[in-house]
Design a protein around this motif. Structure first.
Motif, PDB file in Angstrom:
ATOM      1  N   ALA A  60      10.544  81.656  66.450  1.00  0.00           N
ATOM      2  CA  ALA A  60      11.183  80.341  66.554  1.00  0.00           C
ATOM      3  C   ALA A  60      10.470  79.305  65.693  1.00  0.00           C
ATOM      4  CB  ALA A  60      11.213  79.896  68.006  1.00  0.00           C
ATOM      5  N   ARG A  61       9.169  79.417  65.555  1.00  0.00           N
ATOM      6  CA  ARG A  61       8.414  78.477  64.721  1.00  0.00           C
ATOM      7  C   ARG A  61       8.741  78.642  63.242  1.00  0.00           C
ATOM      8  NH1 ARG A  61       3.553  80.022  67.844  1.00  0.00           N
ATOM      9  NH2 ARG A  61       3.184  78.463  69.478  1.00  0.00           N
ATOM     10  N   ARG A  62       9.194  79.814  62.855  1.00  0.00           N
ATOM     11  CA  ARG A  62       9.423  80.096  61.435  1.00  0.00           C
ATOM     12  C   ARG A  62      10.759  79.555  60.926  1.00  0.00           C
ATOM     13  NH1 ARG A  62       7.444  86.462  61.175  1.00  0.00           N
ATOM     14  NH2 ARG A  62       5.341  86.098  62.007  1.00  0.00           N
ATOM     15  N   TYR A  63      11.663  79.221  61.835  1.00  0.00           N
ATOM     16  CA  TYR A  63      12.995  78.793  61.436  1.00  0.00           C
ATOM     17  C   TYR A  63      13.174  77.306  61.676  1.00  0.00           C
ATOM     18  CZ  TYR A  63      13.953  83.749  61.096  1.00  0.00           C
ATOM     19  OH  TYR A  63      13.903  85.071  60.744  1.00  0.00           O
ATOM     20  N   GLU A  64      14.042  76.709  60.869  1.00  0.00           N
ATOM     21  CA  GLU A  64      14.237  75.264  60.890  1.00  0.00           C
ATOM     22  C   GLU A  64      15.578  74.890  61.517  1.00  0.00           C
ATOM     23  OE1 GLU A  64      11.987  73.018  59.927  1.00  0.00           O
ATOM     24  OE2 GLU A  64      10.606  74.702  59.555  1.00  0.00           O
ATOM     25  N   PRO A  65      15.671  73.663  62.052  1.00  0.00           N
ATOM     26  CA  PRO A  65      16.971  73.183  62.523  1.00  0.00           C
ATOM     27  C   PRO A  65      17.992  73.220  61.396  1.00  0.00           C
ATOM     28  CG  PRO A  65      15.204  71.692  63.170  1.00  0.00           C
ATOM     29  CD  PRO A  65      14.603  72.677  62.211  1.00  0.00           C
ATOM     30  N   ASN A  66      19.238  73.536  61.732  1.00  0.00           N
ATOM     31  CA  ASN A  66      20.280  73.619  60.712  1.00  0.00           C
ATOM     32  C   ASN A  66      21.096  72.326  60.668  1.00  0.00           C
ATOM     33  OD1 ASN A  66      22.529  73.925  62.688  1.00  0.00           O
ATOM     34  ND2 ASN A  66      21.532  75.885  63.122  1.00  0.00           N
ATOM     35  N   ASN A  91      13.116  74.853  70.533  1.00  0.00           N
ATOM     36  CA  ASN A  91      13.010  73.397  70.403  1.00  0.00           C
ATOM     37  C   ASN A  91      13.702  72.875  69.143  1.00  0.00           C
ATOM     38  OD1 ASN A  91      11.263  74.354  68.443  1.00  0.00           O
ATOM     39  ND2 ASN A  91       9.436  73.331  69.258  1.00  0.00           N
ATOM     40  N   LEU A  92      14.742  73.574  68.687  1.00  0.00           N
ATOM     41  CA  LEU A  92      15.393  73.184  67.441  1.00  0.00           C
ATOM     42  C   LEU A  92      16.140  71.859  67.565  1.00  0.00           C
ATOM     43  CD1 LEU A  92      16.680  76.636  66.129  1.00  0.00           C
ATOM     44  CD2 LEU A  92      14.746  75.287  65.306  1.00  0.00           C
ATOM     45  N   HIS A  93      16.696  71.551  68.729  1.00  0.00           N
ATOM     46  CA  HIS A  93      17.351  70.252  68.884  1.00  0.00           C
ATOM     47  C   HIS A  93      16.336  69.118  68.727  1.00  0.00           C
ATOM     48  CE1 HIS A  93      21.512  71.118  69.851  1.00  0.00           C
ATOM     49  NE2 HIS A  93      21.150  72.031  70.726  1.00  0.00           N
ATOM     50  N   GLU A  94      15.183  69.272  69.367  1.00  0.00           N
ATOM     51  CA  GLU A  94      14.152  68.237  69.252  1.00  0.00           C
ATOM     52  C   GLU A  94      13.645  68.132  67.820  1.00  0.00           C
ATOM     53  OE1 GLU A  94      13.785  69.712  73.560  1.00  0.00           O
ATOM     54  OE2 GLU A  94      14.317  70.527  71.611  1.00  0.00           O
ATOM     55  N   ARG A  95      13.397  69.268  67.190  1.00  0.00           N
ATOM     56  CA  ARG A  95      12.919  69.241  65.811  1.00  0.00           C
ATOM     57  C   ARG A  95      13.976  68.708  64.861  1.00  0.00           C
ATOM     58  NH1 ARG A  95      11.221  75.173  64.876  1.00  0.00           N
ATOM     59  NH2 ARG A  95      11.004  74.415  62.721  1.00  0.00           N
ATOM     60  N   GLY A  96      15.244  68.847  65.249  1.00  0.00           N
ATOM     61  CA  GLY A  96      16.324  68.306  64.436  1.00  0.00           C
ATOM     62  C   GLY A  96      16.485  66.803  64.573  1.00  0.00           C
ATOM     63  N   ALA A 222      28.832  75.503  63.704  1.00  0.00           N
ATOM     64  CA  ALA A 222      28.344  74.155  63.992  1.00  0.00           C
ATOM     65  C   ALA A 222      28.000  73.425  62.702  1.00  0.00           C
ATOM     66  CB  ALA A 222      27.115  74.228  64.898  1.00  0.00           C
ATOM     67  N   SER A 223      27.399  74.134  61.755  1.00  0.00           N
ATOM     68  CA  SER A 223      27.003  73.504  60.494  1.00  0.00           C
ATOM     69  C   SER A 223      28.202  73.000  59.702  1.00  0.00           C
ATOM     70  CB  SER A 223      26.197  74.485  59.643  1.00  0.00           C
ATOM     71  OG  SER A 223      24.986  74.831  60.286  1.00  0.00           O
ATOM     72  N   ALA A 224      29.331  73.677  59.865  1.00  0.00           N
ATOM     73  CA  ALA A 224      30.539  73.256  59.146  1.00  0.00           C
ATOM     74  C   ALA A 224      31.277  72.144  59.880  1.00  0.00           C
ATOM     75  CB  ALA A 224      31.466  74.449  58.947  1.00  0.00           C
ATOM     76  N   ALA A 225      31.270  72.192  61.218  1.00  0.00           N
ATOM     77  CA  ALA A 225      32.121  71.276  61.985  1.00  0.00           C
ATOM     78  C   ALA A 225      31.452  69.964  62.359  1.00  0.00           C
ATOM     79  CB  ALA A 225      32.593  71.964  63.261  1.00  0.00           C
ATOM     80  N   LEU A 226      30.148  69.974  62.622  1.00  0.00           N
ATOM     81  CA  LEU A 226      29.522  68.812  63.245  1.00  0.00           C
ATOM     82  C   LEU A 226      29.160  67.653  62.316  1.00  0.00           C
ATOM     83  CD1 LEU A 226      27.290  70.490  65.967  1.00  0.00           C
ATOM     84  CD2 LEU A 226      29.703  69.819  66.059  1.00  0.00           C
ATOM     85  N   PRO A 227      28.718  67.909  61.066  1.00  0.00           N
ATOM     86  CA  PRO A 227      28.414  66.768  60.202  1.00  0.00           C
ATOM     87  C   PRO A 227      29.641  65.873  60.002  1.00  0.00           C
ATOM     88  CG  PRO A 227      27.441  68.760  59.302  1.00  0.00           C
ATOM     89  CD  PRO A 227      28.329  69.194  60.438  1.00  0.00           C
TER      90      PRO A 227
END
Length: 238
Positions: A60-66, A91-96, A222-227
């Motif tokens: 989990a630490r190796r991957y980044e929020p999308n 913790n990707l939401h927090e890191r995002g 999510a990456s396509a729809a949410l921004p």
């Protein structure tokens, strides 16, 4: 406008975090996921479960929020209130950048004693490769330190659940993203929103039991729809 987001494994998968069976070494492929994700498994083989979660934390630490995670955080600049309710233990939401996140199933980066329940500031070893079994550290009371997550066979903690219900009740719109909607009681949150007459937008790669009932179903990532969605939500609610 108040927005609640209910997220599941799908949004984390977009960041590249592998699922149980995707371990390159196949180290845990001989085990049923229940063995490392249940209170029964912990009681039988705590070394196996601790080894599994130690490695999951490393991944989990190796991957980044999308883009999906970052879009949700950006909505805080466009609407009155954004609250995230997640089934994910990363913790990707927090890191995002999201500031209000309720973890229904706990957090993999926090720890507590399995006996006295006291929280522990445990530092995990840095593993270049997965290790099948690692002995968990011990608490001052003699109990074993465990991940502060909700396993199969355990109840959801009251605090995040009550906060999630309050967020759904207060929201004008609920965004359901990356979840199959079949794990209860979490899956009852979208049902509650619909019963209350809320606008419910589902974003998922595949249809789920919720899809036909949702106000809007977007069969995409999510990456396509949410921004950019925050600006469009006002039209749905108004």
């Amino acid at each position: 406008m108040r927005v609640a987001v209910f997220s599941g494994a799908g949004i984390s998968a977009e960041s590249g975090i592998p699922t149980f069976r995707d371990d390159e070494k196949g180290l845990w492929s001989q085990y049923d996921p229940y063995e490392v994700s249940s209170i029964d498994g912990w009681n039988r083989q705590p070394e196996l479960v601790w080894g599994w979660y130690t490695w999951r934390c490393q991944l989990a630490r190796r991957y980044e929020p999308n883009l999906g995670h970052r879009a949700i955080a950006d909505w805080e600049n466009h609407v009155d209130d954004v609250t995230v309710i997640t089934q994910n233990v990363d913790n990707l939401h927090e890191r995002g950048g999201s500031s209000a996140v309720h973890h229904l199933h706990g957090r993999m980066f926090t720890f507590r004693c399995s006996d006295c329940e006291q929280p522990h500031d445990t530092q995990l070893p840095d593993l270049p490769e997965p290790v099948l079994e690692i002995m968990p550290p011990s608490c001052e009371c003699g109990g074993l330190i465990r991940p502060d997550v909700v396993w199969f066979g355990e109840q959801l903690p009251d605090e995040p659940w009550n906060a999630a219900v309050e967020a759904v009740d207060a929201a004008d719109v609920l965004i359901v993203v990356g979840t199959s909607g079949v794990v209860y009681p979490a899956a009852s949150l979208p049902e509650r929103a619909l019963e209350l007459g809320k606008t419910v937008v589902q974003v998922n790669l595949e249809p789920t039991p919720l899809s036909e009932r949702a106000t809007v179903f977007l069969q995409t990532s999510a990456s396509a729809a949410l921004p950019g969605m925050a600006q469009r939500l006002r039209f749905l609610v108004d």
